[in-house]
Design a protein around this motif. Structure first.
Motif, short mmCIF file in Angstrom:
data_model
loop_
_atom_site.label_atom_id
_atom_site.label_comp_id
_atom_site.label_asym_id
_atom_site.label_seq_id
_atom_site.Cartn_x
_atom_site.Cartn_y
_atom_site.Cartn_z
N UNK A 111 -78.56 119.87 64.21
CA UNK A 111 -79.17 121.18 64.95
C UNK A 111 -78.93 122.26 63.92
N UNK A 112 -77.80 122.35 63.21
CA UNK A 112 -77.47 123.49 62.23
C UNK A 112 -78.51 123.26 61.05
N UNK A 113 -78.75 122.04 60.60
CA UNK A 113 -79.74 121.75 59.39
C UNK A 113 -81.22 122.31 59.77
N UNK A 114 -81.37 122.00 61.07
CA UNK A 114 -82.60 122.62 61.44
C UNK A 114 -82.97 124.24 61.47
N UNK A 115 -81.78 124.70 61.88
CA UNK A 115 -81.50 126.35 61.94
C UNK A 115 -81.52 126.77 60.49
N UNK A 116 -80.85 126.23 59.68
CA UNK A 116 -80.40 126.73 58.41
C UNK A 116 -80.22 125.48 57.45
N UNK A 117 -81.85 125.24 56.87
CA UNK A 117 -81.88 124.04 56.18
C UNK A 117 -81.44 124.30 54.66
N UNK A 118 -81.04 125.29 54.31
CA UNK A 118 -80.72 125.59 52.94
C UNK A 118 -79.33 126.56 53.03
N UNK A 119 -78.90 126.68 53.80
CA UNK A 119 -77.60 127.53 54.50
C UNK A 119 -76.36 127.05 53.50
N UNK A 120 -75.37 128.00 53.71
CA UNK A 120 -74.14 127.78 53.02
C UNK A 120 -73.36 126.18 53.54
N UNK A 121 -73.41 126.26 54.75
CA UNK A 121 -72.92 125.06 55.27
C UNK A 121 -73.53 123.87 54.48
N UNK A 122 -74.69 123.69 54.36
CA UNK A 122 -75.52 122.56 53.79
C UNK A 122 -74.93 122.64 52.16
N UNK A 123 -75.23 123.88 51.50
CA UNK A 123 -74.67 123.93 50.09
C UNK A 123 -73.31 123.35 49.80
#
Ligand SMILES: Cc1ncc(C[n+]2csc(CCOP(=O)(O)OP(=O)(O)O)c2C)c(N)n1
Ligand SMILES: [Mg+2]
Length: 578
Positions: free
Chosen positions: A499-511
């Motif tokens: 769900x996080x990745x849908x909202x923030x696909x390139x966000x800091x959490x992902x990076x």
């Protein structure tokens, strides 16, 4: 001061228990406390006298008690009772009451209220500090958003009426949980014996489509080129399923199960078109939404402007969901089975364009086959990792068509639906709500409802921990309710991450690979069940060992012992967020 009760005489608690027997409750899933002495006395007296009362089942956690009552009712259609302790036990029902409410499952819940006298004015008066701390302003308010009805017993003189009323409300569609409370003084009150008048408190009869509505739907379906029927819980009444098959075969209507709670349509039928309504919604000229809360999500798909949407449901405008909208031409408050019988009868008298229907059936059957072939391709083993598809394919080898599957595998739910297709009614269930941890208690309830069934509970690893497995497995052994649990263990909360990745696909959490959802260094989840209830416990990491372990686990279950197989899938992340 000796304020102990006299043991002779007939109390409100005796009447309460008697009423629960009269209304047909077989089990009381109990977590007892200082509010219940007179109820325990009532049970003990009945046991001594050989009088039949509902059987009390000890539940070490209240949420398991309620999930068990829900599971029982889902499989058998029969309402069961839950008995819990004051405000604290009520709070411990937690999300289980959300599930029962959202799934429209009738359950009778009773909780004591703390004594309302302090100085021995009445029998049952306070005798402990807990009686003070459990005195809150609005105990019933805790559940008010999640029950159909709630009341407090003010006098033992009408306690039977309150039970009958509670059950009438619980069982009238839309069904749901009800909540009755009573303080110790009232429960200990000596009362006159009251006759059984339960048969006068009938539930509401199922409603049908109005004649004009029926004609309108029939005409729209006869004219449609791209009709689709979307359902989620029609299978709660198993006899609605063959009627749906008849309707869809008559007109070649594809069925999409949207987040199904039951088997609503045989999943191997050529007109079963899977679990994703979006492409059908976008193409359709007529949509029948039948027994579903959210037939599609508007941010994912929208019907064409001239598409005719008919909503048929026991609660078509979702009166218990404050913000809700589906654009419809008509909403009908009607029972699915009754409506389908009416539609089938009306179509028997109608002129159907057979050629058009046959051609559509052929195309849909082709689409069904292609869909299944694409799904099958995913069942291959990839390297030495167990994929959810492979796990589900292996499970298919150890279950039969009558095995009851409970599915709480969260991000793997679609995989389970696709790779373990159920075709018989009453063989697949989900919680019907969104509060995790239903499956263990529900499995016990289902096994008690029908001990001849083999029950298999599929769960995510996070969800297994939500289900209070120690409580579940203690009960499983104590009450001889063995079942198989298979944990789809991806070592974390994949849903939260996705769900996080849908909202923030390139966000800091992902990076930075930081999600706070990772359970690596996983607990030995199966051992919890072994410690609590002597379950057969196994961890599997090798894809090729899986079939044998599942077979062994199933053998254990068939021999009367619960089994938990913790299947290690690919870990959802390598993150280091701790
Ligand atoms: C009682 C409750 N708490 C929290 C959530 C939020 N939530 C939804 S899915 C999920 C993760 C479930 O993890 P798991 O069972 O391992 O399944 P996975 O997502 O890994 O497939 C969480 C925490 C919820 N729905 N219900
Ligand atoms: Mg998980």
């Amino acid at each position: 001061m000796n304020d102990a009760c006299k043991i002779d005489g007939y109390t409100s608690a005796d009447a309460l228990m008697e009423a629960l027997e009269e209304v047909g409750i077989s089990y009381l899933f109990c977590n007892l406390g200082s509010d219940h002495p007179s109820m325990i006395e009532a049970l003990a007296k009945a046991k001594q006298e050989g009088k039949k009362l509902p059987k009390a089942i000890i539940c070490p956690h209240e949420s398991v008690a309620l999930s068990a009552a829900q599971g029982y009712a889902m499989l058998s259609g029969e309402t069961q009772g839950v008995v819990i302790h004051t405000d604290v036990g009520t709070q411990n029902l937690g999300g289980a009451v959300h599930n029962a409410f959202r799934a429209r499952i009738p359950v009778f819940i009773f909780a004591g209220e703390t004594p309302f006298t302090m100085g021995g004015e009445l029998p049952g008066s306070r005798n402990s500090h807990v009686n003070y701390l459990q005195n809150v302003y609005d105990q019933r308010g805790i559940l008010r958003s999640y029950v159909k009805w709630e009341a407090d017993i003010r006098t033992g003189k009408n306690v039977k009426q309150l039970v009958y009323r509670a059950m009438q409300m619980a069982q009238s569609d839309p069904a749901g949980p009800v909540y009755l409370t009573g303080a110790r003084e009232v429960l200990e009150e000596h009362v006159e014996k009251l006759p059984d008048s339960w048969r006068e408190w009938t539930a509401i009869e199922q409603s049908s489509l109005p004649k004009r509505g029926l004609n309108e739907i029939v005409s729209a379906l006869l004219e449609a080129e791209h009709p689709v029927l979307i359902t989620s819980y029609l299978g709660r009444r198993t006899k609605a399923v063959p009627e749906l098959v008849e309707l869809c075969e008559k007109l070649a209507i594809p069925v999409v199960e949207q987040i199904p709670t039951y088997v609503n349509f045989p999943r191997d039928h050529p007109l079963h078109l899977g679990y994703d309504p979006n492409s059908f919604v976008q193409k359709a000229d007529v949509i029948i939404a039948l027994d579903t809360d959210v037939p599609w999500v508007v941010t994912q798909a929208q019907p064409k402007d001239d598409c005719k949407v008919f909503f048929i449901d026991i609660d078509p405008i979702k009166e218990e969901i404050p913000l809700w909208h589906i654009p419809t031409v008509k909403n009908y408050r009607a029972d699915a089975f009754e409506s389908l019988c009416q539609l089938n009868e009306a179509l028997a008298q109608s002129d159907i364009n057979k050629e058009q229907v046959q051609e559509r059936y052929r195309l849909l059957a082709e689409q069904h086959d292609e869909q299944r072939k694409a799904w099958d391709l995913n069942e291959q083993v990839k390297g030495d990792i167990i994929t959810p598809e492979w796990l589900t394919a292996c499970l298919r080898q150890v279950v039969d068509e009558g095995t009851v599957i409970l599915d709480e595998t969260i991000t793997n739910t679609m995989t389970v639906s696709k790779h373990l297709p159920r075709s018989k009614t009453g063989t697949y269930f989900t919680s019907g709500g969104t509060s995790l941890g239903w499956n263990g208690g529900a499995a016990i309830g289902m096994k008690l409802a029908d001990p001849t069934k083999t029950v298999v509970s599929l769960t995510g690893d996070g969800t297994y921990l939500f289900s209070v497995p120690a409580s579940v497995h203690w009960m499983s052994r104590r009450y001889q309710a063995p079942f198989l649990t298979v944990i789809y263990n991806n070592e974390g909360w994949n849903a939260t991450k996705m769900n996080l990745l849908k909202r923030y696909p390139d966000g800091v959490a992902k990076q930075t690979d930081s999600y706070w959802v990772n359970f690596d260094q996983s607990a030995d989840l199966a051992k919890i069940a072994e410690a609590a209830g002597g379950a057969y416990a196994q961890i599997v990491t090798d894809p090729w060992e899986l079939p044998e372990v599942l077979q062994q686990a199933m053998t254990e279950v068939k021999n009367g012992r619960s089994a938990v197989v913790d299947v290690r899938l690919a870990n959802i992340s390598n993150q280091k967020d701790y």
